[in-house]
Enzyme design. Sequence first.
Site, PDB file in Angstrom:
ATOM      1  N   ASP A 179       9.351  14.617  26.443  1.00 24.39           N
ATOM      2  CA  ASP A 179       9.538  14.089  27.794  1.00 24.39           C
ATOM      3  C   ASP A 179      10.756  13.179  27.912  1.00 24.39           C
ATOM      4  O   ASP A 179      10.770  12.243  28.706  1.00 24.39           O
ATOM      5  CB  ASP A 179       8.286  13.316  28.281  1.00 24.39           C
ATOM      6  CG  ASP A 179       7.024  14.125  28.103  1.00 24.39           C
ATOM      7  OD1 ASP A 179       7.062  15.324  28.397  1.00 24.39           O
ATOM      8  OD2 ASP A 179       6.004  13.557  27.659  1.00 24.39           O
ATOM      9  N   LYS A 221      14.970  16.336  28.694  1.00 22.30           N
ATOM     10  CA  LYS A 221      15.850  17.393  28.150  1.00 22.30           C
ATOM     11  C   LYS A 221      16.222  18.413  29.219  1.00 22.30           C
ATOM     12  O   LYS A 221      17.338  18.905  29.245  1.00 22.30           O
ATOM     13  CB  LYS A 221      15.167  18.115  26.980  1.00 22.30           C
ATOM     14  CG  LYS A 221      14.949  17.231  25.766  1.00 22.30           C
ATOM     15  CD  LYS A 221      14.256  17.983  24.665  1.00 22.30           C
ATOM     16  CE  LYS A 221      12.821  18.334  24.998  1.00 22.30           C
ATOM     17  NZ  LYS A 221      11.904  17.197  25.145  1.00 22.30           N
ATOM     18  N   ASN A 279       3.151  24.127  26.533  1.00 21.62           N
ATOM     19  CA  ASN A 279       2.856  22.696  26.372  1.00 21.62           C
ATOM     20  C   ASN A 279       4.044  21.887  26.891  1.00 21.62           C
ATOM     21  O   ASN A 279       3.916  20.721  27.225  1.00 21.62           O
ATOM     22  CB  ASN A 279       2.545  22.331  24.916  1.00 21.62           C
ATOM     23  CG  ASN A 279       3.535  22.899  23.920  1.00 21.62           C
ATOM     24  OD1 ASN A 279       4.394  23.723  24.260  1.00 21.62           O
ATOM     25  ND2 ASN A 279       3.431  22.484  22.673  1.00 21.62           N
ATOM     26  N   GLY A 335       7.208  21.029  29.542  1.00 21.07           N
ATOM     27  CA  GLY A 335       7.348  21.064  30.995  1.00 21.07           C
ATOM     28  C   GLY A 335       8.662  20.444  31.385  1.00 21.07           C
ATOM     29  O   GLY A 335       9.017  19.381  30.897  1.00 21.07           O
ATOM     30  N   HIS A 336       9.401  21.136  32.224  1.00 15.93           N
ATOM     31  CA  HIS A 336      10.684  20.606  32.683  1.00 15.93           C
ATOM     32  C   HIS A 336      10.670  20.512  34.185  1.00 15.93           C
ATOM     33  O   HIS A 336      10.228  21.433  34.857  1.00 15.93           O
ATOM     34  CB  HIS A 336      11.825  21.581  32.369  1.00 15.93           C
ATOM     35  CG  HIS A 336      12.061  21.773  30.920  1.00 15.93           C
ATOM     36  ND1 HIS A 336      12.060  20.747  30.041  1.00 15.93           N
ATOM     37  CD2 HIS A 336      12.332  22.884  30.216  1.00 15.93           C
ATOM     38  CE1 HIS A 336      12.314  21.224  28.835  1.00 15.93           C
ATOM     39  NE2 HIS A 336      12.464  22.520  28.917  1.00 15.93           N
ATOM     40  N   ARG A 365      -1.483  35.273   9.729  1.00 15.57           N
ATOM     41  CA  ARG A 365      -1.014  36.668   9.790  1.00 15.57           C
ATOM     42  C   ARG A 365      -1.981  37.612  10.518  1.00 15.57           C
ATOM     43  O   ARG A 365      -2.095  38.778  10.189  1.00 15.57           O
ATOM     44  CB  ARG A 365      -0.681  37.183   8.370  1.00 15.57           C
ATOM     45  CG  ARG A 365       0.535  36.464   7.812  1.00 15.57           C
ATOM     46  CD  ARG A 365       0.622  36.528   6.343  1.00 15.57           C
ATOM     47  NE  ARG A 365      -0.462  35.780   5.721  1.00 15.57           N
ATOM     48  CZ  ARG A 365      -0.545  35.536   4.424  1.00 15.57           C
ATOM     49  NH1 ARG A 365       0.372  36.012   3.608  1.00 15.57           N
ATOM     50  NH2 ARG A 365      -1.544  34.850   3.930  1.00 15.57           N
ATOM     51  N   GLN A 414       9.426  19.528  23.317  1.00 15.24           N
ATOM     52  CA  GLN A 414       8.784  18.343  22.738  1.00 15.24           C
ATOM     53  C   GLN A 414       9.868  17.428  22.112  1.00 15.24           C
ATOM     54  O   GLN A 414      10.983  17.440  22.576  1.00 15.24           O
ATOM     55  CB  GLN A 414       7.712  18.717  21.699  1.00 15.24           C
ATOM     56  CG  GLN A 414       6.475  19.362  22.294  1.00 15.24           C
ATOM     57  CD  GLN A 414       6.608  20.858  22.522  1.00 15.24           C
ATOM     58  OE1 GLN A 414       7.019  21.562  21.626  1.00 15.24           O
ATOM     59  NE2 GLN A 414       6.259  21.331  23.692  1.00 15.24           N
TER      60      GLN A 414
HETATM   61  P1  IMP Z   1      -0.082  20.526  21.644  1.00 16.90           P
HETATM   62  O1  IMP Z   1       1.375  20.828  21.537  1.00 16.90           O
HETATM   63  O2  IMP Z   1      -0.658  20.947  22.976  1.00 16.90           O
HETATM   64  O3  IMP Z   1      -0.872  21.051  20.486  1.00 16.90           O
HETATM   65  O4  IMP Z   1      -0.263  18.936  21.614  1.00 16.90           O
HETATM   66  C1  IMP Z   1       0.007  18.170  20.462  1.00 16.90           C
HETATM   67  C2  IMP Z   1       0.617  16.832  20.808  1.00 16.90           C
HETATM   68  O5  IMP Z   1       1.915  17.031  21.330  1.00 16.90           O
HETATM   69  C3  IMP Z   1      -0.133  16.042  21.892  1.00 16.90           C
HETATM   70  O6  IMP Z   1       0.011  14.659  21.631  1.00 16.90           O
HETATM   71  C4  IMP Z   1       0.612  16.376  23.156  1.00 16.90           C
HETATM   72  O7  IMP Z   1       0.473  15.389  24.153  1.00 16.90           O
HETATM   73  C5  IMP Z   1       2.029  16.446  22.634  1.00 16.90           C
HETATM   74  N1  IMP Z   1       2.903  17.314  23.419  1.00 16.90           N
HETATM   75  C6  IMP Z   1       2.934  18.658  23.415  1.00 16.90           C
HETATM   76  N2  IMP Z   1       3.889  19.117  24.237  1.00 16.90           N
HETATM   77  C7  IMP Z   1       4.489  18.039  24.748  1.00 16.90           C
HETATM   78  C8  IMP Z   1       5.599  17.857  25.641  1.00 16.90           C
HETATM   79  O8  IMP Z   1       6.237  18.801  26.096  1.00 16.90           O
HETATM   80  N3  IMP Z   1       5.925  16.566  25.921  1.00 16.90           N
HETATM   81  C9  IMP Z   1       5.274  15.514  25.392  1.00 16.90           C
HETATM   82  N4  IMP Z   1       4.256  15.625  24.553  1.00 16.90           N
HETATM   83  C10 IMP Z   1       3.867  16.876  24.231  1.00 16.90           C
END
Ligand code: IMP
Length: 419
Positions: A13, A16, A38, A40-41, A139, A219
């Site tokens: 966050d 980017k 996971n 988001g932009h 796999r 991320q």
């Molecule tokens: P997962 O990627 O959904 O398995 O989450 C694992 C950890 O990464 C958690 O703490 C999420 O909040 C964090 N996370 C995953 N994707 C993002 C993102 O795009 N921005 C911020 N935190 C993320």
Amino acid sequence: MPATVIVGTQWGDEGKGKIVDFLAENADIVARYQGGDNAGHTVVVEGKEYRFHLIPSGAIRGKKVILGNGMVINPALLLEEIRRLQENGIEPDLLVSKKAHVIFPFHRRLDALKEKRKKEKIGTTKKGIGPAYTDKVARIGIRFGDLIDEHALKMKLEVLVDEKNKELERYDEPPIDFQKTLEEYVFYGKQLGKYAGDCSFEINKALDEGKNVLIEGAQGTHLDIDHGTYPFVTSSNTVAGGACTGLGIGPTRIDEVAGVAKAYTTRVGAGAFPTELHDKLGEKIREKGGEYGTTTGRPRRCGWFDAVLVKYSVRVNALDWIALTKLDVLTGLKTVKICVAYKNLVTGETTEEFPQTLEELEHHEPVYEEFPGWSENDVKNGLKGNALKYVKRLEELCGVPIKLVGVGKSRSETIILED
Ligand code: IMP
């Protein structure tokens, strides 16, 4: 350029999307190499807000966009994002690696179930990211290319569903409806098949032709499965090195690596956060910065800029420069703080290196430097006064130039400090 990787230097966050959108002007291709929805932009162009979870924001500029083999893809969402672009008059020039893994509804179910069972919850996005990567490594995963071949899909899905049903049984959960799942994914294959391709071939060819490729990490560095604050991390390699494996390009093809850092720190989900503000000021920053997850809407934890954390990212990604975002959010504060080192609570020693394990991290507390704040005027029409001093100090602490500074949501609110 020609191949530039953009990575997050904190816990995701960092903004980017905005920086990639800004740099995409000179790119021919924008590619993603890991993660899935996971991420988001939010990108704002001429007052219009665009939100993406899978497709790189470069699509708005009409660039070729690539989803790499290192990603895990929810095809239902991909279809929706394509449709949304089309509704806005944009026909995406999209390529999805046949080797990218596919997320199924049972991955999302298992993600939620595993979290529920965990004593120390990670706070995942529940998008099925971890379970899909688990199947890839085991796999038994299904790849994007499999969706096109109905026969192959049926055979592979039988194996996968069988395995997953055993898992679901352990949670006392109803089994997967095989036929329904198969039909749904055959449909996706028919709709999305035309986008399937070879990302390694496309990118290497583009680079051979002297084209510019912008590679977008999702991320942040500290959520990396190897280099992040394990186990409170995501399940992929978010660091710049992941771009090689996640796209099929050799390390020598990468010319430049840039990091995106927010002017303060945020984290969503559980895990260590040494500079977190647990008071009203943390709430104020959250409100002003709109610090709520693009994907889950969860409030983000907020705190001061941690130079120890970012300096570590400079090292593991070999950053050439940094783009600093959301400096405007700190405008108007009386004073601001930067964490410049960590103090070991047992020995009293200070260090500028980020501890290797969470247990070690727990024995440290941040050492702060305090700065006088700045007014609106200091971030308008270029950087001046205390705002500039703050940025220059961050630059000194991180050891690489800060070339871009974001002072607002829109594309035009980006100050270029160095070309
Ligand atoms: P997962 O990627 O959904 O398995 O989450 C694992 C950890 O990464 C958690 O703490 C999420 O909040 C964090 N996370 C995953 N994707 C993002 C993102 O795009 N921005 C911020 N935190 C993320």
